[in-house]
Write a protein that holds these residues in place. Sequence first.
Motif, PDB file in Angstrom:
ATOM      1  N   ILE A 273     113.235  -7.415 -25.817  1.00 55.16           N
ATOM      2  CA  ILE A 273     113.101  -6.957 -27.250  1.00 55.16           C
ATOM      3  C   ILE A 273     113.718  -7.703 -28.378  1.00 55.16           C
ATOM      4  O   ILE A 273     113.165  -8.158 -29.368  1.00 55.16           O
ATOM      5  N   GLY A 274     114.864  -8.428 -28.162  1.00 51.83           N
ATOM      6  CA  GLY A 274     115.734  -9.402 -29.153  1.00 51.83           C
ATOM      7  C   GLY A 274     115.028 -10.566 -29.369  1.00 51.83           C
ATOM      8  O   GLY A 274     114.898 -10.941 -30.384  1.00 51.83           O
ATOM      9  N   TRP A 275     114.185 -10.981 -28.416  1.00 55.29           N
ATOM     10  CA  TRP A 275     113.675 -12.475 -28.447  1.00 55.29           C
ATOM     11  C   TRP A 275     112.523 -12.359 -29.248  1.00 55.29           C
ATOM     12  O   TRP A 275     112.259 -13.368 -29.967  1.00 55.29           O
ATOM     13  N   PHE A 276     111.746 -11.178 -29.275  1.00 58.42           N
ATOM     14  CA  PHE A 276     110.280 -11.155 -29.837  1.00 58.42           C
ATOM     15  C   PHE A 276     110.731 -10.415 -31.166  1.00 58.42           C
ATOM     16  O   PHE A 276     110.623  -9.347 -31.154  1.00 58.42           O
ATOM     17  N   ARG A 277     110.629 -11.092 -32.478  1.00 58.22           N
ATOM     18  CA  ARG A 277     111.114 -10.736 -33.614  1.00 58.22           C
ATOM     19  C   ARG A 277     110.333  -9.348 -33.977  1.00 58.22           C
ATOM     20  O   ARG A 277     110.946  -8.183 -34.503  1.00 58.22           O
ATOM     21  N   ARG A 278     109.039  -9.312 -33.830  1.00 55.22           N
ATOM     22  CA  ARG A 278     108.161  -8.210 -34.096  1.00 55.22           C
ATOM     23  C   ARG A 278     108.502  -7.175 -33.131  1.00 55.22           C
ATOM     24  O   ARG A 278     108.431  -5.876 -33.627  1.00 55.22           O
TER      25      ARG A 278
ATOM     26  N   VAL B 200     121.043 -10.636 -28.745  1.00 55.08           N
ATOM     27  CA  VAL B 200     120.175 -11.826 -28.912  1.00 55.08           C
ATOM     28  C   VAL B 200     119.845 -12.204 -30.577  1.00 55.08           C
ATOM     29  O   VAL B 200     119.522 -13.287 -31.068  1.00 55.08           O
ATOM     30  N   GLN B 201     119.942 -11.059 -31.419  1.00 58.03           N
ATOM     31  CA  GLN B 201     119.545 -11.102 -32.757  1.00 58.03           C
ATOM     32  C   GLN B 201     120.993 -12.048 -33.546  1.00 58.03           C
ATOM     33  O   GLN B 201     120.634 -12.777 -34.384  1.00 58.03           O
ATOM     34  N   SER B 202     121.979 -11.987 -32.982  1.00 63.72           N
ATOM     35  CA  SER B 202     123.237 -12.652 -33.365  1.00 63.72           C
ATOM     36  C   SER B 202     123.215 -14.040 -32.921  1.00 63.72           C
ATOM     37  O   SER B 202     124.209 -14.595 -33.210  1.00 63.72           O
ATOM     38  N   ILE B 203     122.294 -14.628 -32.157  1.00 57.20           N
ATOM     39  CA  ILE B 203     122.378 -15.978 -31.721  1.00 57.20           C
ATOM     40  C   ILE B 203     122.757 -16.843 -33.076  1.00 57.20           C
ATOM     41  O   ILE B 203     121.846 -16.606 -33.972  1.00 57.20           O
ATOM     42  N   ALA B 204     123.509 -17.946 -33.074  1.00 59.76           N
ATOM     43  CA  ALA B 204     123.582 -18.985 -34.164  1.00 59.76           C
ATOM     44  C   ALA B 204     122.139 -19.587 -34.210  1.00 59.76           C
ATOM     45  O   ALA B 204     121.752 -20.124 -33.483  1.00 59.76           O
ATOM     46  N   ARG B 205     121.744 -19.563 -35.659  1.00 55.57           N
ATOM     47  CA  ARG B 205     120.336 -20.076 -35.980  1.00 55.57           C
ATOM     48  C   ARG B 205     120.530 -21.791 -35.459  1.00 55.57           C
ATOM     49  O   ARG B 205     119.689 -22.270 -34.925  1.00 55.57           O
ATOM     50  N   ARG B 206     121.793 -22.062 -35.701  1.00 54.01           N
ATOM     51  CA  ARG B 206     122.017 -23.715 -35.485  1.00 54.01           C
ATOM     52  C   ARG B 206     121.697 -24.036 -33.993  1.00 54.01           C
ATOM     53  O   ARG B 206     121.179 -25.078 -33.884  1.00 54.01           O
TER      54      ARG B 206
ATOM     55  N   ALA C 208     128.010 -28.307 -33.587  1.00 53.43           N
ATOM     56  CA  ALA C 208     126.591 -28.546 -32.672  1.00 53.43           C
ATOM     57  C   ALA C 208     126.504 -28.743 -31.486  1.00 53.43           C
ATOM     58  O   ALA C 208     125.464 -28.929 -30.913  1.00 53.43           O
ATOM     59  N   LEU C 209     127.555 -28.556 -30.639  1.00 51.91           N
ATOM     60  CA  LEU C 209     127.506 -28.534 -29.331  1.00 51.91           C
ATOM     61  C   LEU C 209     127.425 -26.995 -28.800  1.00 51.91           C
ATOM     62  O   LEU C 209     128.041 -26.205 -29.223  1.00 51.91           O
ATOM     63  N   PHE C 210     126.901 -26.899 -27.494  1.00 45.40           N
ATOM     64  CA  PHE C 210     126.762 -25.644 -27.007  1.00 45.40           C
ATOM     65  C   PHE C 210     128.208 -25.183 -26.387  1.00 45.40           C
ATOM     66  O   PHE C 210     128.530 -25.775 -25.664  1.00 45.40           O
TER      67      PHE C 210
ATOM     68  N   ALA D 180     114.753 -22.744 -24.731  1.00 43.43           N
ATOM     69  CA  ALA D 180     115.683 -22.229 -25.731  1.00 43.43           C
ATOM     70  C   ALA D 180     116.154 -20.832 -25.347  1.00 43.43           C
ATOM     71  O   ALA D 180     117.416 -20.515 -25.435  1.00 43.43           O
ATOM     72  N   PHE D 181     115.214 -19.936 -24.593  1.00 48.22           N
ATOM     73  CA  PHE D 181     115.491 -18.641 -24.194  1.00 48.22           C
ATOM     74  C   PHE D 181     116.659 -18.846 -22.967  1.00 48.22           C
ATOM     75  O   PHE D 181     117.562 -18.019 -23.159  1.00 48.22           O
ATOM     76  N   ARG D 182     116.326 -19.668 -22.134  1.00 46.21           N
ATOM     77  CA  ARG D 182     117.304 -19.719 -20.962  1.00 46.21           C
ATOM     78  C   ARG D 182     118.591 -20.436 -21.205  1.00 46.21           C
ATOM     79  O   ARG D 182     119.784 -20.015 -20.674  1.00 46.21           O
ATOM     80  N   THR D 183     118.629 -21.509 -22.204  1.00 44.86           N
ATOM     81  CA  THR D 183     119.680 -22.155 -22.376  1.00 44.86           C
ATOM     82  C   THR D 183     120.437 -21.864 -23.499  1.00 44.86           C
ATOM     83  O   THR D 183     121.721 -22.284 -23.641  1.00 44.86           O
ATOM     84  N   VAL D 184     119.977 -21.121 -24.359  1.00 46.75           N
ATOM     85  CA  VAL D 184     120.785 -20.651 -25.592  1.00 46.75           C
ATOM     86  C   VAL D 184     120.899 -19.148 -25.731  1.00 46.75           C
ATOM     87  O   VAL D 184     121.859 -18.658 -25.847  1.00 46.75           O
ATOM     88  N   ALA D 185     119.661 -18.458 -25.794  1.00 50.93           N
ATOM     89  CA  ALA D 185     119.808 -17.246 -25.702  1.00 50.93           C
ATOM     90  C   ALA D 185     120.582 -16.245 -24.868  1.00 50.93           C
ATOM     91  O   ALA D 185     121.585 -15.716 -24.955  1.00 50.93           O
ATOM     92  N   LEU D 186     120.117 -17.047 -23.479  1.00 54.72           N
ATOM     93  CA  LEU D 186     120.768 -16.094 -22.438  1.00 54.72           C
ATOM     94  C   LEU D 186     122.550 -16.356 -22.583  1.00 54.72           C
ATOM     95  O   LEU D 186     123.281 -15.326 -22.332  1.00 54.72           O
ATOM     96  N   PRO D 187     123.009 -17.480 -22.553  1.00 57.37           N
ATOM     97  CA  PRO D 187     124.166 -17.635 -22.334  1.00 57.37           C
ATOM     98  C   PRO D 187     125.185 -17.197 -23.524  1.00 57.37           C
ATOM     99  O   PRO D 187     126.166 -16.526 -23.398  1.00 57.37           O
ATOM    100  N   SER D 188     124.412 -17.136 -24.891  1.00 55.09           N
ATOM    101  CA  SER D 188     125.141 -16.883 -25.891  1.00 55.09           C
ATOM    102  C   SER D 188     125.154 -15.030 -25.998  1.00 55.09           C
ATOM    103  O   SER D 188     125.982 -14.675 -26.757  1.00 55.09           O
ATOM    104  N   THR D 189     124.271 -14.640 -25.351  1.00 54.32           N
ATOM    105  CA  THR D 189     124.247 -13.039 -25.412  1.00 54.32           C
ATOM    106  C   THR D 189     125.154 -12.434 -24.278  1.00 54.32           C
ATOM    107  O   THR D 189     125.385 -11.115 -24.433  1.00 54.32           O
ATOM    108  N   ILE D 190     125.548 -12.965 -23.276  1.00 55.69           N
ATOM    109  CA  ILE D 190     126.168 -12.806 -22.057  1.00 55.69           C
ATOM    110  C   ILE D 190     127.531 -11.702 -22.773  1.00 55.69           C
ATOM    111  O   ILE D 190     127.774 -10.734 -22.177  1.00 55.69           O
TER     112      ILE D 190
END
Lengths: 282, 268, 270
Positions: free
Chosen positions: C99-104, C159-165, B89-91, C180-190
Amino acid sequence: MTETTAFRVIHARARRRRHPLRRWYRGNERAILSAAGIVSFIAAWQIGSDAGLISKFFFSSPVEIAAAGALEVQKARFWEDVKISASELAIGSLAAVLLAVPLGIAIGWYRGVSLTFDPWLNFFNALPRVALIPLVVLWVGLGFEMKTIIVFFGGFFSIILPTVEGVRTVDRQFLDVARSFRAPERLIFTSLVIPGTLPFIVSGIRLAVGRVLAGVIIAEFYAQTAGLGVMIARSEASLQSDRMLFGVLIFTVLGIVLTEAVGIVERYLQRWRPSLDLEEAA
Amino acid sequence: MRSGHLALSARGVQMQYRDRGTGKTLLAIENVDLDVPDGAFVSLLGPSGCGKSTFLKIVNGLLPATAGEIKLHRVAKGREDAMVFQDAALFPWYSVLDNVAYGLVCAGVSRGEARKRAVPFIDLVGLKGFDDKYPYQLSGGMQQRANLARALAVDSAILLMDEPFAALDAQTRELMQAELLRIWNAAKKTVLFVTHQIDEAVYLSDRVVVMAARPGKVIADIEIDLPRPRPLSVKRTPEFAVYEERIWRLIAGEYEHARVASQPDAAS
Amino acid sequence: MIAVRGAPAVQLLGRLRSSNERVFYGVFGFVGLTLAWEIAANTGLFRKSLLSSPSAIWKAGVIDIGAGTLWPHVGTSLEEFAIGFIVSVAIAIPLGLAIGWFRRIDYFLNGLLAALNATPNVALIPLIILVAGIGFESKVIVVFLSAFFAVVVTTFTGVQSIARRHLEITRSFGGSRWLAFRTVALPSTIPYILSGVRIGAGRALVGVVSAEFISANQGLGFYIGFFGTFLDTARVMLGIVLFGIFGVVLGELLRVVEHRFDVWRPELHR
């Protein structure tokens, strides 16, 4: 009074009964919107073209392209071109797979050999293979052989590199298990190395799809002898943009079909891998 | 520091959802009532599928319940509740310091200020000197310490803990249980702790709320009358074994009940 | 065998090998094959007009650099590549993220972009030349298009494969969706973005070569094609080698960028 100030209340949200049509939409939203995206792209193109917003001279409208296509498929010359391009693609790609896979496995199995070939494989993988066209022309001329060889090069290096990598990274833990049971080399090879490398091979083939298609097109552009690429180039020269875009469309369809086919094989091979999000399903 | 009021009070909480595959409506939680006094350590204990984690997520606001109501005692500033997640659960792209500061960043605190305020909590959970390590460089136990520190840093009144030690090995788990009691004592928090391990629930809690599955419901609420502070050796005392035995019978009885109920199915 | 093991030269070789296996074999393979090529060409194992020889390619390079006739071609190709590629990436990454961030939006454009990505966009070169002429602009457009869809598609797939958790954590602590976009989506998509950029770079390079083959009077692709018609194998090979070196250097640069961004990924530190 004190109740409301002292507590933050989390209320329930009752599940609404939705209209069946709406439920159906929610269940298939992805497919519906995806289809809508493609349809509206084509519609916007057609409308823009009819309204004069998009130059018909450069980008014929979808209807015109379809009409040009209907005309084209009645020509014997067209089918001649299809046959040539298809044979170049088929022979070149098949040869690439048949040579790259066994060679890649052999090279990858011997660590020293694989590291010796590394710089060369990386060089050829980084090189845009179409740059080899003039060289191959010097070897075999502008005909069928040249184009088939370019297709072959396009596929070969895309496949051999991941294959070597796949064999080299076969999980050490599994190898230890096999060795501890005194498995003979042959068995290790068929039960561990081959299945472990298959996903790498298939992902190499997926990369190869785009490259062999680009290869055949550029080679035909360059040689100007025969094939669908020549049909595209010739249409451009005679300013028939509808016919040219019909030619491009054939490659689009081919690209999608081949990519999808490899994707199906890939998912089949990965079926035993657990999905990562399983525990979140609930 | 028990002021006598309730930190959490749940009435008639129900959770149902539609199975995407079959289209059937399933009842995950059926009518749960629960009171947690301020400063208490309460465990929700039950087998997988009893809806204990779901209940926690409802309290946390991650899921909406389909019926019922939950009241959380309002605090002067900050959030009422903070969650300690199960595992991973950590980033992975943040250092320990940034991970622990993240809850504060979510609350609108600036990055620099959040980092400053995170430091004492890193020390409190025993991770001093690991501030700039990335999660993959930590053991499972250390990762859960950071996970706990992140929740502590937002200074909420109640901590929600979702099987935080489930993925740890047996020795580490025991040590972490003792550590948790030390930190709980120092931080003076109310804790709602979800677990499927009987000894863990008994060792940690003032009260163990036992749940049964399909549909999830509360079947017992047991006061644990063991003296505090509790060293790990408490687990080897006869009193402890009595509690374990009692809860085990409750859960085993439920299983037997379920097995008998499902037998006609098996025969047909 | 036993006697050989004692020889000092072999011992030295063995030590070198174990100290840095990769480099040892790599250098060995490079030098070995280059030497074999040179010898084979000079002993008449194959005609020099087929593959030339390393020394002949070297000589051709020295002459053309000395006469100043090589750099303009290299410069033109580099410029076309750099402008087209940088503009392409600069537009494709934000677009892919949005595109990835907005589901529709994702659902809506998914199929279309996948189709465009599967199209071998070199097939469009004649059209682009028709629209933009045979000059510099058409090459830049080809490069732009070649890289564009690969980067967009890999980015929104990321972006689609970001962990839901991970998204749940931000929500749990009351963070906004923008946070969430800046701190989760961005780094995990890099990692996805970077692999998209890598694929895009390869395709863009193919675009440069192809466009220069088909119609140009400057550029490295033109150089290769031009000397091909004059049966000057050494200069054809020189152009190919330069393209290869460019590809390798580009790949290494991207690898450095990847390492810079991936300090948190354990698989790269083993």
